[in-house]
Design an enzyme around this catalytic site. Structure first.
Site, PDB file in Angstrom:
ATOM      1  N   ASP A   1      10.534  10.883 -46.754  1.00 18.73           N
ATOM      2  CA  ASP A   1       9.932  12.150 -46.359  1.00 18.73           C
ATOM      3  C   ASP A   1       8.422  12.033 -46.141  1.00 18.73           C
ATOM      4  O   ASP A   1       7.665  12.864 -46.610  1.00 18.73           O
ATOM      5  CB  ASP A   1      10.264  13.157 -47.481  1.00 18.73           C
ATOM      6  CG  ASP A   1       9.913  14.582 -47.128  1.00 18.73           C
ATOM      7  OD1 ASP A   1       9.981  14.926 -45.935  1.00 18.73           O
ATOM      8  OD2 ASP A   1       9.558  15.350 -48.043  1.00 18.73           O
TER       9      ASP A   1
ATOM     10  N   ASN B   1      11.666   4.420 -55.835  1.00 13.78           N
ATOM     11  CA  ASN B   1      11.774   5.882 -55.980  1.00 13.78           C
ATOM     12  C   ASN B   1      13.097   6.343 -55.396  1.00 13.78           C
ATOM     13  O   ASN B   1      13.447   5.963 -54.270  1.00 13.78           O
ATOM     14  CB  ASN B   1      10.634   6.577 -55.222  1.00 13.78           C
ATOM     15  CG  ASN B   1      10.754   8.101 -55.289  1.00 13.78           C
ATOM     16  OD1 ASN B   1      10.552   8.696 -56.339  1.00 13.78           O
ATOM     17  ND2 ASN B   1      11.109   8.723 -54.162  1.00 13.78           N
ATOM     18  N   GLU B   2      13.826   7.117 -56.166  1.00 17.60           N
ATOM     19  CA  GLU B   2      15.049   7.767 -55.727  1.00 17.60           C
ATOM     20  C   GLU B   2      16.033   6.853 -55.006  1.00 17.60           C
ATOM     21  O   GLU B   2      16.369   7.078 -53.833  1.00 17.60           O
ATOM     22  CB  GLU B   2      14.709   8.973 -54.847  1.00 17.60           C
ATOM     23  CG  GLU B   2      13.869   9.983 -55.581  1.00 17.60           C
ATOM     24  CD  GLU B   2      13.897  11.373 -54.950  1.00 17.60           C
ATOM     25  OE1 GLU B   2      14.312  11.501 -53.794  1.00 17.60           O
ATOM     26  OE2 GLU B   2      13.510  12.324 -55.649  1.00 17.60           O
TER      27      GLU B   2
ATOM     28  N   ASN C   1      13.059  13.260 -60.734  1.00 16.40           N
ATOM     29  CA  ASN C   1      12.557  14.189 -59.718  1.00 16.40           C
ATOM     30  C   ASN C   1      13.619  15.266 -59.556  1.00 16.40           C
ATOM     31  O   ASN C   1      14.758  14.962 -59.188  1.00 16.40           O
ATOM     32  CB  ASN C   1      12.379  13.466 -58.379  1.00 16.40           C
ATOM     33  CG  ASN C   1      11.421  12.285 -58.470  1.00 16.40           C
ATOM     34  OD1 ASN C   1      10.642  12.178 -59.422  1.00 16.40           O
ATOM     35  ND2 ASN C   1      11.467  11.401 -57.486  1.00 16.40           N
TER      36      ASN C   1
ATOM     37  N   TYR D   1      16.164  22.958 -53.555  1.00 11.26           N
ATOM     38  CA  TYR D   1      17.267  22.483 -52.713  1.00 11.26           C
ATOM     39  C   TYR D   1      18.610  23.018 -53.218  1.00 11.26           C
ATOM     40  O   TYR D   1      19.580  23.081 -52.480  1.00 11.26           O
ATOM     41  CB  TYR D   1      17.291  20.950 -52.643  1.00 11.26           C
ATOM     42  CG  TYR D   1      16.078  20.392 -51.932  1.00 11.26           C
ATOM     43  CD1 TYR D   1      15.815  20.721 -50.608  1.00 11.26           C
ATOM     44  CD2 TYR D   1      15.180  19.562 -52.589  1.00 11.26           C
ATOM     45  CE1 TYR D   1      14.695  20.245 -49.957  1.00 11.26           C
ATOM     46  CE2 TYR D   1      14.058  19.073 -51.953  1.00 11.26           C
ATOM     47  CZ  TYR D   1      13.813  19.414 -50.637  1.00 11.26           C
ATOM     48  OH  TYR D   1      12.707  18.941 -49.985  1.00 11.26           O
TER      49      TYR D   1
ATOM     50  N   TRP E   1       5.150  17.922 -57.536  1.00 12.99           N
ATOM     51  CA  TRP E   1       5.257  17.455 -56.151  1.00 12.99           C
ATOM     52  C   TRP E   1       4.791  18.578 -55.266  1.00 12.99           C
ATOM     53  O   TRP E   1       5.390  19.617 -55.283  1.00 12.99           O
ATOM     54  CB  TRP E   1       6.706  17.056 -55.819  1.00 12.99           C
ATOM     55  CG  TRP E   1       6.763  16.326 -54.522  1.00 12.99           C
ATOM     56  CD1 TRP E   1       7.179  16.814 -53.314  1.00 12.99           C
ATOM     57  CD2 TRP E   1       6.373  14.968 -54.295  1.00 12.99           C
ATOM     58  NE1 TRP E   1       7.061  15.861 -52.349  1.00 12.99           N
ATOM     59  CE2 TRP E   1       6.564  14.716 -52.924  1.00 12.99           C
ATOM     60  CE3 TRP E   1       5.847  13.950 -55.105  1.00 12.99           C
ATOM     61  CZ2 TRP E   1       6.267  13.474 -52.350  1.00 12.99           C
ATOM     62  CZ3 TRP E   1       5.563  12.732 -54.534  1.00 12.99           C
ATOM     63  CH2 TRP E   1       5.775  12.510 -53.174  1.00 12.99           C
TER      64      TRP E   1
ATOM     65  N   LYS F   1       4.880  21.397 -50.121  1.00 13.27           N
ATOM     66  CA  LYS F   1       4.943  21.539 -51.580  1.00 13.27           C
ATOM     67  C   LYS F   1       3.593  21.298 -52.248  1.00 13.27           C
ATOM     68  O   LYS F   1       3.499  21.286 -53.474  1.00 13.27           O
ATOM     69  CB  LYS F   1       5.998  20.599 -52.171  1.00 13.27           C
ATOM     70  CG  LYS F   1       7.415  20.995 -51.758  1.00 13.27           C
ATOM     71  CD  LYS F   1       8.476  20.314 -52.582  1.00 13.27           C
ATOM     72  CE  LYS F   1       9.862  20.640 -52.053  1.00 13.27           C
ATOM     73  NZ  LYS F   1      10.140  20.037 -50.733  1.00 13.27           N
TER      74      LYS F   1
HETATM   75  C1  GCB Z   1      11.804  13.890 -53.263  1.00 14.64           C
HETATM   76  C2  GCB Z   1      11.099  12.692 -52.761  1.00 14.64           C
HETATM   77  C3  GCB Z   1       9.831  13.030 -52.012  1.00 14.64           C
HETATM   78  C4  GCB Z   1      10.060  14.262 -51.138  1.00 14.64           C
HETATM   79  C5  GCB Z   1      10.449  15.426 -52.028  1.00 14.64           C
HETATM   80  C6  GCB Z   1      10.733  16.700 -51.230  1.00 14.64           C
HETATM   81  O1  GCB Z   1      12.618  13.842 -54.140  1.00 14.64           O
HETATM   82  O2  GCB Z   1      10.837  11.741 -53.765  1.00 14.64           O
HETATM   83  O3  GCB Z   1       9.462  11.923 -51.243  1.00 14.64           O
HETATM   84  O4  GCB Z   1       8.944  14.562 -50.370  1.00 14.64           O
HETATM   85  O5  GCB Z   1      11.604  15.100 -52.727  1.00 14.64           O
HETATM   86  O6  GCB Z   1       9.835  17.517 -51.057  1.00 14.64           O
HETATM   87  O7  GCB Z   1      11.842  16.842 -50.748  1.00 14.64           O
END
Ligand code: GCB
Length: 591
Positions: free
Chosen positions: A168, A408-409, A467, A473, A550, A569
């Site tokens: 992203d 990450n993730e 996260n 979501y 975030w 965000k």
């Molecule tokens: C996440 C990711 C990050 C995204 C964020 C989002 O889990 O690690 O890279 O930008 O969500 O805002 O969806």
């Protein structure tokens, strides 16, 4: 690789600036020998991404080959020295020519690389520097890439972005950090690795490993100075290597509250004669995870701060030092004590500034959204491990770096194969390898909601970093239900793994100036409320050791229906103006 510095034995010239630029979508540049120089009407600023800077030329979403060149004088006083060309980072693959000759290539963005170009240039004369950059990613690269064809084959219509990306943030191309010509003597200090200890009684200890080149019967003289004291020692080199200790009484330990740095001066001596010198700023501190707690110099820490990005209007992912000063100033203002280099290593200059200003940093490699279904031995063995090695080599001496994030993730796609042993095997190898290079810092991988509580990476992480986006979501608008899910999941993770939990991402997209009296997504009130509710929950859980929102600021992403050019965000806008939540956080984090 030591960061270049000026002193009696070394010189540095920054050759960043406005360079020539040419796109090469047909990949014909090498055949047509553009490395001897090329005609073009385009310029590009270094550092900087070509994307927004050259949007009017159609390059906002350009993925492919780009050529950059500059002509520069090699200083006459470089005569008789080793001459190096250091690129702060070039995303993602690059090849370098000097005066028409191929010097080398580099795989992987976000980290510096350098070449010895002594045989390619003449001090006192001009040199032509040409670099080819390609910003395409594949299944084997870190980060992994995805193509429009993959989307179709996998039937992933809803996840399609343009430019195609598995993550992203925009996969920008360009030279993103300064380019430096520098010189060292022919016998020189090549590597310095420092471990620091806090043995008690107010003492501090530094164990220093030095590697040199061309210094077989030479010796090392070292001093550690600061706060009115200087300690000195000498040490013999054995096959160009030397290890020694320096101890300080009444030591000022490095911390985010008192980021005190000592000057470690290393001299390379040929008999009585000093032939090279390097001074490194070091912080004496120790980090440890004990039970549910994260300890810095024996004191419990609760982390407040952000996941960030290197991102700004026009310059894209290029280093912009006014922004660095501004961002760190904002983080102090809001009472943040830490940040994560999501989702890739940041510029050397940012890490140095974190040492000086006192921020606790989770330092991340760009293994973001790994999809093990399409990875292969090269992804794991060659590229991912190589990234870990290079990151640790570059950042080992930074006191600000208190934890490594090895990715990450993983399994953002929710593939069941991830749980059949493949994920476990993969992470075991990465964690074993990382620990073999650094046994002093905890290691983690922030995980995603979709991978769930059985994510095999939890088994290896010293701290469970999560996260979570309940209320964004999932369960939009239903904040009580969202918080209920979050609480249950956190308890389950803790009960299963018995490790501290650090919430490395949570938040909500927010349009500045959008208001609502009820719980409405995108309003400033919704962002404030969800963040406050999450934090209230964390404070009730003894096992939570940190909260990173975030994101610090809005940032550019690939195109997608859920993104309004930017991921919104941010607690601050992309121009660094505060949204309402900023004031609430400043208040909470002041406690
Ligand atoms: C996440 C990711 C990050 C995204 C964020 C989002 O889990 O690690 O890279 O930008 O969500 O805002 O969806």
């Amino acid at each position: 690789m030591l960061y270049p510095q000026n002193n009696k034995y070394r010189s540095v010239v920054d050759i960043s600036g406005i360079w020539k630029f040419k796109v090469d979508p047909g990949k014909k540049g090498e055949r047509e020998k553009w490395f001897n120089g090329f005609d073009t009407d385009l310029d590009i600023a270094v550092p900087g991404s070509w994307n927004e800077m050259l949007e009017e030329q159609g390059l906002l979403d350009y993925n492919g080959n780009g050529w950059l060149s500059t002509e520069t004088f090699v200083p006459a006083h470089f005569q008789g020295k080793e001459i190096w060309l250091r690129i702060g980072s070039a995303d993602f693959y690059s090849r370098l020519w000097v005066n028409g000759k191929l010097v080398g290539e580099n795989h992987g963005g976000y980290l510096p690389f350098e070449f010895n170009i002594s045989e390619f240039v003449t001090p006192g004369e001009e040199a032509l520097i040409v670099i080819l950059i390609n910003n395409e990613l594949t299944n084997e690269t870190i980060p992994q890439g995805i193509t429009a064809e993959d989307y179709e084959r996998e039937g992933r219509l809803r996840e399609e972005t343009y430019p195609p990306a598995r993550f992203d943030f925009s996969p920008n191309g360009g030279i993103h950090r300064p380019v430096k010509l520098h010189s060292t003597p022919s016998s020189y200090i090549a590597k310095i690795k420092v471990d620091t200890f806090v043995p008690g009684g107010g003492k501090g200890k530094a164990v220093v490993n030095v590697e040199t080149v061309g210094a077989l019967n030479y010796s090392i003289a070292a001093s550690l100075s600061g706060d009115g004291s200087t300690k000195e020692t000498t040490s013999e080199l054995n096959e160009n290597k030397s290890t020694f200790e320096l101890e300080v009484d009444n030591c000022r330990y490095w911390s985010h509250k008192d980021p005190f740095l000592y000057g470690l001066k290393i001299q390379l001596n040929d008999g009585e004669k000093v032939v090279d010198e390097y001074t490194l700023k070091i912080g004496i501190r120790e980090v440890k995870v004990e039970g549910n707690k994260f300890l810095l110099n024996g004191e419990e820490i609760y982390f407040t701060g952000f996941g960030k990005h290197e991102d700004f209007w026009i310059i894209g992912k290029g280093l912009f030092t006014p922004l660095l000063v501004k961002d760190f100033g904002i983080m102090k203002w809001i009472n943040a004590n830490s940040f994560r280099t999501s989702h890739y290593p940041y510029a050397d200059e940012i890490m140095q500034y974190a040492d000086e200003k006192g921020f606790l940093v989770i330092d991340e490699v760009p293994a973001v959204s790994l999809d093990l279904r399409v990875s292969n031995e090269n992804t794991l063995k060659k590229n991912h491990k190589e990234f870990m090695r290079k990151l640790i080599e570059r950042d080992y001496n930074h006191p600000s770096v208190i934890m490594w994030a090895a990715g990450n993730e993983p399994n953002l796609v929710g593939a069941k194969e991830y749980y059949d042993g493949r994920g476990r095997e993969y992470w075991k190898e990465i964690f074993d390898y990382t620990r073999s290079m650094d046994s002093t810092r905890p290691i983690t991988v922030p995980t995603c909601q979709r991978a769930g509580i059985d994510d095999p990476v939890f088994e290896f992480s010293d701290i469970c970093t999560i996260n979570r986006y309940y209320g964004w979501y999932e369960h939009p608008g239903k904040l009580n239900k969202a918080l209920d899910y979050l609480e249950r999941e956190m308890d389950k993770i803790y009960n299963k793994y018995g490790k501290p939990i650090f919430v490395t991402e949570f938040g909500a997209d927010t349009v500045p100036g959008m208001h609502a009296v009820s719980d409405q997504m995108f309003s400033e009130e919704y962002q404030t409320k969800i963040i406050k509710m999450y934090i209230d929950l964390f404070r009730k859980k003894d096992y939570v050791i940190g909260e990173h929102i975030w994101n610090f600021a809005d940032f550019r992403t690939p195109m997608h229906f859920r993104r309004v050019m930017l991921n919104l965000k941010g607690v601050f806008t992309r121009e660094r103006l505060p949204k309402s939540v900023a004031f609430k956080l400043k208040e909470i984090w002041n406690e």
